[in-house]
Scaffold this active site. Sequence first.
Site, PDB file in Angstrom:
ATOM      1  NE  ARG A 250      -3.166   2.598   2.683  1.00  0.00           N
ATOM      2  CZ  ARG A 250      -3.366   3.213   3.975  1.00  0.00           C
ATOM      3  NH1 ARG A 250      -3.094   2.657   5.141  1.00  0.00           N
ATOM      4  NH2 ARG A 250      -3.646   4.582   3.800  1.00  0.00           N
TER       5      ARG A 250
ATOM      6  CG  HIS B 243      -1.097   8.602   3.786  1.00  0.00           C
ATOM      7  ND1 HIS B 243      -1.357   7.514   3.769  1.00  0.00           N
ATOM      8  CD2 HIS B 243      -0.957   9.303   4.944  1.00  0.00           C
ATOM      9  CE1 HIS B 243      -0.973   7.060   5.226  1.00  0.00           C
ATOM     10  NE2 HIS B 243      -0.593   8.270   5.845  1.00  0.00           N
TER      11      HIS B 243
ATOM     12  CD  GLU C 157      -4.699   7.146  10.325  1.00  0.00           C
ATOM     13  OE1 GLU C 157      -4.172   8.303  10.683  1.00  0.00           O
ATOM     14  OE2 GLU C 157      -4.294   5.970  10.604  1.00  0.00           O
TER      15      GLU C 157
ATOM     16  CG  ASN D 238      -5.161   2.949   9.192  1.00  0.00           C
ATOM     17  OD1 ASN D 238      -5.448   2.059   8.283  1.00  0.00           O
ATOM     18  ND2 ASN D 238      -4.707   4.097   8.636  1.00  0.00           N
TER      19      ASN D 238
ATOM     20  CE1 TYR E  94       0.580   2.273  13.803  1.00  0.00           C
ATOM     21  CE2 TYR E  94      -1.601   3.409  12.965  1.00  0.00           C
ATOM     22  CZ  TYR E  94      -0.272   2.819  12.479  1.00  0.00           C
ATOM     23  OH  TYR E  94       0.227   2.818  11.404  1.00  0.00           O
TER      24      TYR E  94
ATOM     25  CD  GLU F  16      -1.347   3.258   8.274  1.00  0.00           C
ATOM     26  OE1 GLU F  16      -1.195   3.849   9.569  1.00  0.00           O
ATOM     27  OE2 GLU F  16      -1.832   4.308   7.327  1.00  0.00           O
TER      28      GLU F  16
HETATM   29  C1  NOJ Z   1      -1.239   6.163  10.642  1.00  0.00           C
HETATM   30  C2  NOJ Z   1      -0.917   7.107   9.494  1.00  0.00           C
HETATM   31  O1  NOJ Z   1      -1.535   6.739   8.392  1.00  0.00           O
HETATM   32  C3  NOJ Z   1       0.555   7.205   9.202  1.00  0.00           C
HETATM   33  O2  NOJ Z   1       0.892   8.201   8.365  1.00  0.00           O
HETATM   34  C4  NOJ Z   1       1.480   7.347  10.362  1.00  0.00           C
HETATM   35  O3  NOJ Z   1       2.832   7.406  10.135  1.00  0.00           O
HETATM   36  C5  NOJ Z   1       1.130   5.995  11.365  1.00  0.00           C
HETATM   37  N1  NOJ Z   1      -0.381   6.442  11.745  1.00  0.00           N
HETATM   38  C6  NOJ Z   1       1.926   5.999  12.587  1.00  0.00           C
HETATM   39  O4  NOJ Z   1       1.597   7.342  13.457  1.00  0.00           O
END
Ligand code: NOJ
Length: 496
Positions: free
Chosen positions: A94, A139, A184, A324, A326, A396
């Site tokens: 991607r 992006h 995002e 995504n 995290y 992600e």
């Molecule tokens: C999400 C974002 O899409 C990406 O650009 C960023 O580097 C990562 N999070 C980590 O923060």
Amino acid sequence: MCWLQTVVICFVVGAVVGGRDFPPNFKFGTATAAYQVEGAWNISDKSPSIWDSYVRRHPEKIKDMSSGDVACDSYNQWKKDVEIASDLGLDFYRFSIAWTRLMPSGFPNTVSEDGKKFYNDLIDGLLEKGIEPVVTLYHWDLPQSLQDLGGWANPLVSDWFADYARVVFSLFGDRVKTWITLNEPLIFCEIVYNTALHAPGILSVGVGNYLCNKHAMIAHAKAWRIYDEEFRPKYKGKVSLSNQILWLESETESDEEITEISRQFMVGMFSHPIFTKEGGWPPVIEKIIAEKSKKEGLSKSRLPPFTQEEKDFVKGTFDFYGFNYYTSRIVKKAKEGERIGPWPFAGASDLDIHLTVRPEWKHAATSWFYICPEGLRRQLAWLKEQYGDIEILITENGYASYDGGVDDQDRVQYYKEHLEQVLLAIEDGVNVSGYTAWTLIDNFEWSDGYRSKFGLYQIDFEDPLRKRTPRASAHYYASVIKSRSIDVDNKLTDEL
Ligand code: NOJ
């Protein structure tokens, strides 16, 4: 937790660690984004994006005062990226297209020969190695010329984006079958206007963020409909957007209601308009913002409403859900004087909540990042419950460290624990079709600059050629892909 629950959990986790497999059609990829890796910010006829301008106007806003001017030099080194993607055995890669590289004026009257060639070469290079290109249209690098006209706060942005999308689909749609329109909106709308910590650095709390949210939803829908009508019949691809979601859990039972409302701010804001039968904003957030706006003496809600026509236009504009993941947060009602807590969050000025994290969640190498693998499985279940049994592509997931060394066992651990949660979610019956590791190579991590590293491959930023070296996590991920199982060796070997 009682002993029986503990035994059951250990049994389930044990079964997973014991080597359960991913379904045969499950796909593995990695991701990057144009501004974070390409460099070559002013080569040929490329025009400046809002990030090119922002790092010049506000170098102090980037922790190490750096920029993406050169980054990983992927504009020149893209063949190496393709090579390492192939070494990893990726099913897909991607990457995003820089609007300003392809259409320097921002409008379709200028399509750059150089930009066209760069993305054609990259796409063809990937396909030659049997790697599917998955392409993000936006992006975060809006043309500065369009920012000068108001950017995402101007309703016309949806037409500008739609024109750009049409050009991209017509140039690359014969070979690209999976598209992400927007990456995002939570970050490029909510974080941008509520904090000004990202480009274009404009603070407009509770106003700019909502204008941007609405225009982003319409822009996405226009691009999806253009694809659906003009390109899908011949190219048969899929289009959606990627939402970053923090899993939100209530601190106590009495915080359940406010937590669910918070989820509607965080996720519903960017999903309800698209993924529900009713469309439009989640009613609960519409009500809260309207009441607050009235109390503030405004004649209209700060959250711009959708007309019925707009609701009908936006709803249903998806082919899968791009997610995504995290990190997670614990939600409780705010006490007098308490602030919302660690970012990122949506609708922050309109919610009286306080966010915390559990003490056992380890901190990764950036302010907002606490590790909670279970949040991934819980969020996947919530998405299914809210929006039905739709295909979900994890676009992600990855880990940040300050240590740039190659024996990154902490990152290996992060991937292992999160992939385990993906397997459990699949077992729960969630239709997860693929997983994307963020990120292929260390790169420009926005306001953190190059301080936090997310790469499976280390980049030597002192080297003009930006040498790429595989970390232990690259070996681990390659073994996962090869064996379709998470229970694999995580040692550094010379295989890659
Ligand atoms: C999400 C974002 O899409 C990406 O650009 C960023 O580097 C990562 N999070 C980590 O923060």
